[in-house]
Design a protein around this motif. Structure first.
Motif, PDB file in Angstrom:
ATOM      1  N   PRO A  42     -13.752  -6.634  54.406  1.00 10.71           N
ATOM      2  CA  PRO A  42     -13.161  -8.085  54.272  1.00 10.71           C
ATOM      3  C   PRO A  42     -13.530  -8.725  52.933  1.00 10.71           C
ATOM      4  N   LEU A  43     -14.829  -8.811  52.492  1.00  8.00           N
ATOM      5  CA  LEU A  43     -15.376  -9.433  51.247  1.00  8.00           C
ATOM      6  C   LEU A  43     -14.472  -8.797  50.027  1.00  8.00           C
ATOM      7  N   SER A  44     -14.332  -7.484  49.914  1.00  9.13           N
ATOM      8  CA  SER A  44     -13.572  -6.687  48.705  1.00  9.13           C
ATOM      9  C   SER A  44     -12.190  -7.476  48.861  1.00  9.13           C
ATOM     10  N   TYR A  45     -11.594  -7.329  49.905  1.00  5.15           N
ATOM     11  CA  TYR A  45     -10.270  -7.802  50.125  1.00  5.15           C
ATOM     12  C   TYR A  45      -9.983  -9.196  49.696  1.00  5.15           C
ATOM     13  N   LEU A  46     -10.819 -10.179  50.322  1.00  5.33           N
ATOM     14  CA  LEU A  46     -10.825 -11.536  49.831  1.00  5.33           C
ATOM     15  C   LEU A  46     -10.861 -11.838  48.290  1.00  5.33           C
ATOM     16  N   TYR A  47     -11.806 -10.922  47.827  1.00  6.28           N
ATOM     17  CA  TYR A  47     -12.055 -11.121  46.219  1.00  6.28           C
ATOM     18  C   TYR A  47     -10.922 -10.823  45.638  1.00  6.28           C
ATOM     19  N   LEU A  48      -9.967  -9.700  45.972  1.00  2.46           N
ATOM     20  CA  LEU A  48      -8.894  -9.216  45.188  1.00  2.46           C
ATOM     21  C   LEU A  48      -7.581 -10.328  45.658  1.00  2.46           C
ATOM     22  N   LYS A  49      -7.483 -10.597  47.159  1.00  5.54           N
ATOM     23  CA  LYS A  49      -6.513 -11.859  47.270  1.00  5.54           C
ATOM     24  C   LYS A  49      -6.685 -12.916  46.428  1.00  5.54           C
ATOM     25  N   LYS A  50      -7.796 -13.451  46.468  1.00 11.58           N
ATOM     26  CA  LYS A  50      -8.143 -14.598  45.363  1.00 11.58           C
ATOM     27  C   LYS A  50      -7.631 -14.384  44.136  1.00 11.58           C
ATOM     28  N   SER A  51      -8.165 -13.209  43.411  1.00  7.89           N
ATOM     29  CA  SER A  51      -7.726 -12.973  42.278  1.00  7.89           C
ATOM     30  C   SER A  51      -6.455 -12.834  41.999  1.00  7.89           C
ATOM     31  N   LYS A  52      -5.499 -12.403  42.734  1.00 12.79           N
ATOM     32  CA  LYS A  52      -4.108 -12.280  42.506  1.00 12.79           C
ATOM     33  C   LYS A  52      -3.761 -13.739  42.773  1.00 12.79           C
ATOM     34  N   GLN A  53      -4.026 -14.529  43.652  1.00 16.82           N
ATOM     35  CA  GLN A  53      -3.523 -15.920  43.859  1.00 16.82           C
ATOM     36  C   GLN A  53      -3.851 -16.954  42.782  1.00 16.82           C
ATOM     37  N   ASN A  54      -4.877 -16.490  41.942  1.00 19.28           N
ATOM     38  CA  ASN A  54      -5.291 -17.075  40.699  1.00 19.28           C
ATOM     39  C   ASN A  54      -4.138 -17.072  39.689  1.00 19.28           C
ATOM     40  N   LEU A  55      -3.121 -15.987  39.841  1.00 17.92           N
ATOM     41  CA  LEU A  55      -1.884 -16.195  38.835  1.00 17.92           C
ATOM     42  C   LEU A  55      -0.948 -17.087  39.395  1.00 17.92           C
ATOM     43  N   ASN A  56      -0.958 -17.637  40.256  1.00 14.62           N
ATOM     44  CA  ASN A  56      -0.018 -18.734  40.829  1.00 14.62           C
ATOM     45  C   ASN A  56       0.121 -19.873  39.346  1.00 14.62           C
TER      46      ASN A  56
END
Length: 361
Positions: free
Chosen positions: A132-146
């Protein structure tokens, strides 16, 4: 123009190579380019006119973690302020890979375009398996592109982002990766005493789950024993360990990371790509450019945009070694002339660079 290309590091990888090619072409058109690597890691030979600076000492693996990001965004902004004083203006900033994206997305720096090099959905699906930690980090990284301006390396990646609900960019377009065909062919003709005389197939890519070496090895085990398999990859020991499970370790040749892979590719009977996903599939274009036939999984995204027309019959579903075997046998029997592939015109460095430079206007 004054251009800054920001990237996590310059270790051997597709995004790194793409940006070095782009920077060289921009410099040849009399623009001033600085490559800013977050880390000090550099594996590629840096061509003479290119200027490379690094922002942090060491590997910079945690520079964008929540307990450090504010401080490091300030470090990045300070570097840009200095560069602005030095140059007078910065017309175009290209951000590449997650750590660079995360810092730049939080900064006040202007004229940034974020280059998306891979399938966002596939990256997230892979990361989910790591916890979950790896996943949340990457998901947040992608959302930073909003709300950011995105450049996708294939139409497939662009469509995926448009159809998904994770990222809502302010602008989005596709610009294919640039290839300097003159340089590729010069290097393809260089002699190398390590290249075997025996017939071989080749795979070029990191030893990572995404690349599916298990499928590759399972396929190779079912082919004529007269062929060797050359792997241009890191993690040599892991490659041999996995090859042993398929009984092909004695047919494997693993020279490791090669600054010049093109003479190896040119002398291969065929290049194989077995990935579950790609952003584009640079190595397919490189093989076509030096006249080597290719067989690829029809993974998201890129291969179906590269292998079009007659060459589309060498695309197979992902994860199916039996179908890969049939396609490899077919390509070896056909030995198709791939030098006129339609994609080659679309990805020449000159044309792609003009598309990037137009972003500054």
């Amino acid at each position: 123009m004054n251009i800054v290309i920001v990237i996590d590091s310059l270790v051997g990888g597709g995004a790194e190579k793409v940006m070095l090619t782009l920077a060289q072409e921009m410099v040849s058109k009399a623009h001033n380019v600085t490559i800013l690597s977050l880390a000090q890691n550099i594996e590629y030979d840096i061509p003479n006119p290119l200027s490379v600076e690094s922002l942090f000492s060491g590997r910079a693996t945690k520079v964008d973690r929540f307990w450090q990001i504010k401080k490091n965004v300030k470090v990045l902004e300070a570097w840009f302020e200095q560069k602005l004083l030095q140059l007078g203006s910065i017309d175009l900033v290209l951000s590449n890979l997650d750590r660079s994206n995360n810092l730049l997305a939080k900064s006040k720096i202007e004229n940034i375009h974020f280059v998306v090099h891979n399938s966002v959905n596939a990256e997230l699906a892979r990361q989910k398996k790591l916890g979950p930690l790896s996943y949340l980090y990457l998901k947040k990284s992608k959302q930073n592109l909003n709300g950011k301006s995105l450049i996708c390396v294939s139409k497939g990646v662009e469509e995926e982002i448009k159809q998904g609900n994770l990222i809502s960019p302010s602008a989005i377009t596709t610009i294919y990766n640039p290839f300097n065909f003159k340089e590729i062919n010069e290097q393809a003709n260089e002699s190398n005493i390590n290249i075997p005389d025996t017939p071989y197939l080749i795979h070029v890519g990191r030893f990572a789950k995404q690349k599916r070496h298990d499928v590759l090895f399972d396929t190779f085990a079912k082919l004529d024993k007269k062929y060797k398999l050359v792997l241009l990859c890191n993690k040599k020991e892991k490659a041999f360990k996995l090859a042993k499970q398929y009984g092909i370790e004695n047919q494997l040749i693993v020279p490791g990371f090669e600054q010049n892979p093109y003479n190896w590719i040119k002398q291969a009977k065929a290049l194989l790509l077995s990935s579950d996903f790609e952003g584009f599939g640079n190595v397919l274009v490189e093989a076509l450019a030096v006249g080597t036939p290719v067989v690829s999984t029809e993974c998201p995204h890129g291969p179906s945009e590269i292998l079009t027309g007659e060459l589309s019959k060498y695309l197979v579903p992902i994860g199916q070694s039996e179908k890969l075997v049939l396609a490899v046998k077919q390509v070896l029997a056909d030995n198709p002339n791939v030098g006129k592939a339609a994609i080659l015109e679309k990805v020449c460095a000159d044309r792609v660079t003009e598309q990037y430079l137009a972003l500054a206007n």
